[in-house]
Design an enzyme around this catalytic site. Structure first.
Site, PDB file in Angstrom:
ATOM      1  N   ARG A 163       4.921  29.517-111.969  1.00  0.00           N
ATOM      2  CA  ARG A 163       5.570  30.524-111.006  1.00  0.00           C
ATOM      3  C   ARG A 163       4.850  31.754-111.690  1.00  0.00           C
ATOM      4  NH1 ARG A 163      11.434  30.452-110.374  1.00  0.00           N
ATOM      5  NH2 ARG A 163      11.320  28.239-110.728  1.00  0.00           N
ATOM      6  N   THR A 164       4.962  32.280-112.928  1.00  0.00           N
ATOM      7  CA  THR A 164       4.369  33.747-113.104  1.00  0.00           C
ATOM      8  C   THR A 164       3.055  33.726-112.817  1.00  0.00           C
ATOM      9  OG1 THR A 164       6.118  33.498-114.798  1.00  0.00           O
ATOM     10  CG2 THR A 164       4.437  35.167-115.124  1.00  0.00           C
ATOM     11  N   HIS A 189       9.435  40.214-121.478  1.00  0.00           N
ATOM     12  CA  HIS A 189       8.990  39.760-120.146  1.00  0.00           C
ATOM     13  C   HIS A 189       9.091  40.860-119.351  1.00  0.00           C
ATOM     14  CE1 HIS A 189       7.223  37.377-117.171  1.00  0.00           C
ATOM     15  NE2 HIS A 189       8.133  36.402-117.071  1.00  0.00           N
ATOM     16  N   ARG A 242       0.399  35.497-121.301  1.00  0.00           N
ATOM     17  CA  ARG A 242       1.651  34.558-121.424  1.00  0.00           C
ATOM     18  C   ARG A 242       1.489  33.704-122.888  1.00  0.00           C
ATOM     19  NH1 ARG A 242       6.071  31.701-119.180  1.00  0.00           N
ATOM     20  NH2 ARG A 242       6.244  33.551-117.950  1.00  0.00           N
ATOM     21  N   LYS A 267      -9.575  23.866-128.626  1.00  0.00           N
ATOM     22  CA  LYS A 267     -10.550  23.443-129.567  1.00  0.00           C
ATOM     23  C   LYS A 267     -10.559  24.179-130.820  1.00  0.00           C
ATOM     24  CE  LYS A 267     -13.870  22.258-126.046  1.00  0.00           C
ATOM     25  NZ  LYS A 267     -15.046  22.644-125.177  1.00  0.00           N
TER      26      LYS A 267
END
Lengths: 493, 323
Positions: free
Chosen positions: B55-56, B133, B105, B83
């Site tokens: 959603r974000t 946030h 994020r 990796k």
């Protein structure tokens, strides 16, 4: 063995906590040993006016990373950093790869240090195999090659039963057990001191109680057994109280504090710069005050660095991904002098002799390290730190000789600079520079020292010539070629 | 106006008000047939997601696209990160490709700030660990202001797992900065003892709080907290701190309910509450796009879209777009 060299360090303030001496005096060094302390002089003269001579510094808690972590530090680079910091003996921890849980790794580290020739090392052996906290390592095999202290370093022995057995078993050699004092369950996942700062930053906390619970447990276990316990990097006010009370009860405990724990606080986590991430974590200003008081009263015996080099790619990470720890060998003396002995504001915490005691005499005694920490008297090994208590310098991480530059004091202007370090009469640091001793077998005979020597040229010294050939005749003065002096220093190793 | 958007702590009431005002202009774009303005044409925004968050990420992607920015999505899974590539190397690779802003994020607190040390690009924190946030708080402020008409003086209750919640930190600071009276509530194991230093009060008694609550903000409570002994069971949590029909009925009539999603129906919130008329949960999602457009615009748009005038003079995107 090479020719004996005679040298007089003149006019310094000699501070020797082992004898209580604190006066202006000459120290005559003859070969590896101190020949005289007082008014005498002999051989070459090195002007030390305005400087302090103390026993070489002793660090109970370092990480030299070899074997296994050579990208961060080697025994050679770490002991070079130690020498520049004024140290003549350091105790590397067992958390290498492979772990120093058997005599072979202990011997390897010692041999690497001998080859490097810059600082004695007294390795700490692991308590348990692979630092896993479960099965005792062969303490006897390590004791047989000289190990006096056992520790699983940053990994606490969580089981009281295992630690108690180790304490009891180590009594065979009256050896010391050193246990990282943070209860593993209470600090699980934590990366900063639990409290307002960590809560605001959203960092998982490491509560101060985790340290205090563990110290209380270990003190009780040691007390019951009459075992020797050393408590590393004490960081909380209540921990200092616990140790004070235990000492009053006669528990055989010693304790150390680090320069970062007696100067820095949790607020430095604010920018998420992982150079400030360390275990135990930086705490509060009240804790800093308590650590200082603990040093002043002697509850905390020693200043130890917990020198923990980490390669840049490991520290330049997200806070929670970066490994804990910071380097300290090259800044410990100056941070101590700046913050505790000559503070710009407020009352001093320590006198200069107290600082020397905490950096040299007390740690040497607490770990049975003979020949270091004084006394500075005829016949004793000439393990000396000569420092300028006035000189100011600014910490530039890029010029540290440690392979890693993760210092929390970057950019700070500090007071107090190591001028010379002598290991058994030989200069490992001369005029603030490492002497070129890293490969003692190269035999090129070239001068090792490029810096200026402070000969005073006060005329002939009435001393008999030392035995054996020596390029610098008695009565050498300022006109003596520097190369010959340096060459002798070199030969002295 | 904004170099990086890392934390609500960095914003004062005037700056927050400006972001919300700017977002109002962008909100109306969504009502047009052509939902796009040319404001950020030629700029590149990278969504750098180390944590899954559909959603974000979608909200930011739509926000950037409606501003005509080029977007690229970089998720840790299946990328060079899996990796073993470091944040520094990833960031410098993106910068070498010429991205203007990075929306990050990350599961580690402070990762967004750490990123600013590695790049010149603007950094927008889309959630870092338990830390912050900020766009979530801004969209919540926007949503409450839109529905209630004001922020100052409102009684806001933030309920749930405050300790592990980046949303809680941003929301508490955001509402407090705007003059609301904030109280946090939850089991003592999940409320930091130092929470009052964020400018809020603390209570463990939800029922005592409801009658004087204008904004009930429910936080997601992850079931794994149960296995970590923060509370004994989700049933007990729901009984003491969860909000269902009965507690909803004890709120004042005009009170609104918010949740940042995703919801754990049956733990902190029941279906009746989630779907109640005074629950603003879908409005939060809608407004998220406008608020994120506002943030990206204020971080990137000013210099290029209106070089002659400082961006603070442009009150709405409409005006800017009209120029």
């Amino acid at each position: 063995m090479s020719a004996t060299t005679t040298l007089t360090l003149t006019g310094a303030r000699v501070i020797d906590p082992a004898t209580g001496r604190d006066e202006i005096a000459n120290i005559v060094v003859d070969g590896e040993r101190i020949a005289a302390v007082g008014d005498d002089s002999a051989g070459l003269r090195l002007d030390c006016d305005g400087l302090v001579i103390s026993p070489g510094l002793v660090d109970l808690h370092v990480h030299l990373r070899e074997p296994g972590g050579e990208d961060a530090e080697t025994v050679a680079s770490g002991t070079a950093a130690a020498a520049l910091g004024g140290f003549t003996a350091v105790c590397p921890m067992a958390n290498t790869e492979p772990v120093a849980d058997h005599a072979a790794v202990i011997e390897q580290v010692k041999q690497l240090a001998v080859a490097a020739g810059r600082c004695d090392v007294h390795p700490v052996g692991a308590i348990t195999q692979h630092l896993a906290g479960e099965r005792l390592a062969e303490l006897g095999a390590m004791a047989a090659v000289g190990v006096r202290c056992f520790s699983d370093d940053g990994i606490p022995v969580g089981s009281a039963q295992v630690l108690r057995r180790a304490m009891a078993y180590a009594r065979t050699w009256d050896a010391i057990i050193c246990n990282h004092a943070e209860d593993p369950a209470l600090v699980a996942g934590g990366t900063a001191n639990e409290g307002g700062v960590a809560a605001r930053l959203g960092l998982p906390g490491r509560p101060h109680e985790a340290e205090e619970v563990m110290i209380a447990r270990d003190l009780l276990l040691a007390e019951g057994l009459g075992a020797r316990l050393h408590i590393p990097h004490v960081s909380t006010a209540r921990a200092v109280e616990l140790i004070r009370e235990a000492k009053q009860r006669g528990v055989r405990v010693t304790a150390e504090a680090t320069p970062h724990h007696f100067t820095l606080t949790e607020d430095l986590a604010g920018d998420f710069d992982a150079v400030y991430r360390v275990n135990p974590p930086l705490r509060t200003a009240a804790d800093v005050r308590a650590i200082r008081a603990g040093l002043a009263e002697g509850t905390l015996d020693a200043i130890a660095t917990d020198h923990a080099p980490h390669a840049p790619e490991h520290k330049e990470q997200e806070w929670g991904h970066a490994p804990p720890g910071m380097v300290g060998l090259e800044t410990a003396l100056a941070v101590t002098l700046t913050e505790l002995v000559f503070p710009e504001r407020g009352e001093p915490t320590l006198t200069l002799p107290q600082a020397v005691r905490a950096l040299s005499t007390a740690p040497a005694r607490s770990r049975d390290i003979d020949g270091h920490g004084g006394p500075l008297e005829p016949g004793a090994p000439a393990n000396l730190c000569v420092f300028d208590p006035q000189a100011q310098w600014t910490v530039q991480p890029g010029v540290l000789v440690s392979r890693s530059h993760n210092t929390p004091f970057a950019g700070r202007t500090l007071r107090g600079r190591v001028v010379h370090t002598l290991l058994r009469g030989r200069f490992t640091v001369h005029d603030g520079e490492l002497t070129d001793e890293a490969d003692p077998d190269d035999g090129d005979g070239e001068p090792a020292v490029s810096g200026n020597l402070h000969h005073t040229g006060l005329g002939p010294v009435a001393q008999p010539p030392p035995a054996g050939p020596t390029p610098a005749e008695p009565g050498a003065t300022a006109s003596a070629p520097q190369a010959s002096i340096a060459g002798q220093e070199r030969a002295g190793g | 106006m904004i170099t990086h958007l890392l934390s609500m702590e960095d914003l004062d009431a005037e700056q927050i008000g400006h972001i919300l005002d700017t977002a109002e202009g962008f909100r109306d774009i969504a009502l047009r047939p052509v939902k796009k303005v040319p404001t950020l044409r030629g700029r590149t925004v990278c969504n750098l997601f180390y944590e899954d968050s559909t959603r974000t990420r979608t909200s930011f992607e739509l926000a950037a696209k409606r501003l005509s920015a080029d977007t690229l999505n970089f998720s840790a899974k299946g990328s060079s990160v899996s990796k073993g590539e470091s944040l520094k190397d990833t960031a410098q690779t993106l910068e070498a490709m010429g991205v203007d802003a990075i929306v990050i994020r990350h599961e580690q607190s402070g990762a967004a700030q750490t990123l600013t040390r590695f790049v010149q690009a603007r950094v927008l924190n889309a959630g870092d660990g338990w830390h912050q946030h900020p766009t979530q708080a801004l969209l919540d402020l926007f949503t409450v202001r839109e529905h209630v008409g004001r922020l100052a003086g409102l009684n806001v209750a933030v309920v749930g797992d405050v300790l592990h919640s980046r949303v809680a930190r941003s929301v508490v600071q955001g509402f407090a900065t705007m003059g609301a009276n904030v109280t946090v509530c939850g089991p003592p194991t999940l409320v930091p003892a130092s929470a009052p230093s964020w400018g809020c009060e603390v209570t463990y008694d939800l029922d005592g709080l409801l009658a004087r609550t204008d904004v009930l903000y429910l936080l997601r409570v992850q079931r794994e907290r149960m296995t970590e002994q923060f509370f004994p069971s989700s049933r007990e949590y729901a009984r003491i701190w969860g909000v269902g029909r009965d507690r909803l009925a004890r709120l004042p009539d005009e009170a609104v309910v918010l949740h940042p999603g995703p919801m754990n129906r049956g733990v902190e919130v029941t279906a009746e509450v989630a779907d109640a008329p005074n629950a603003l949960i879908t409005a939060q999602v809608t407004n998220g796009i406008a608020v994120r457009m506002s943030c990206l615009y204020l971080m990137l748009g000013g210099e290029q879209a209106a070089p002659a005038e400082p961006v603070t003079q442009a009150t709405t995107a409409e005006e800017v777009a009209a120029r």
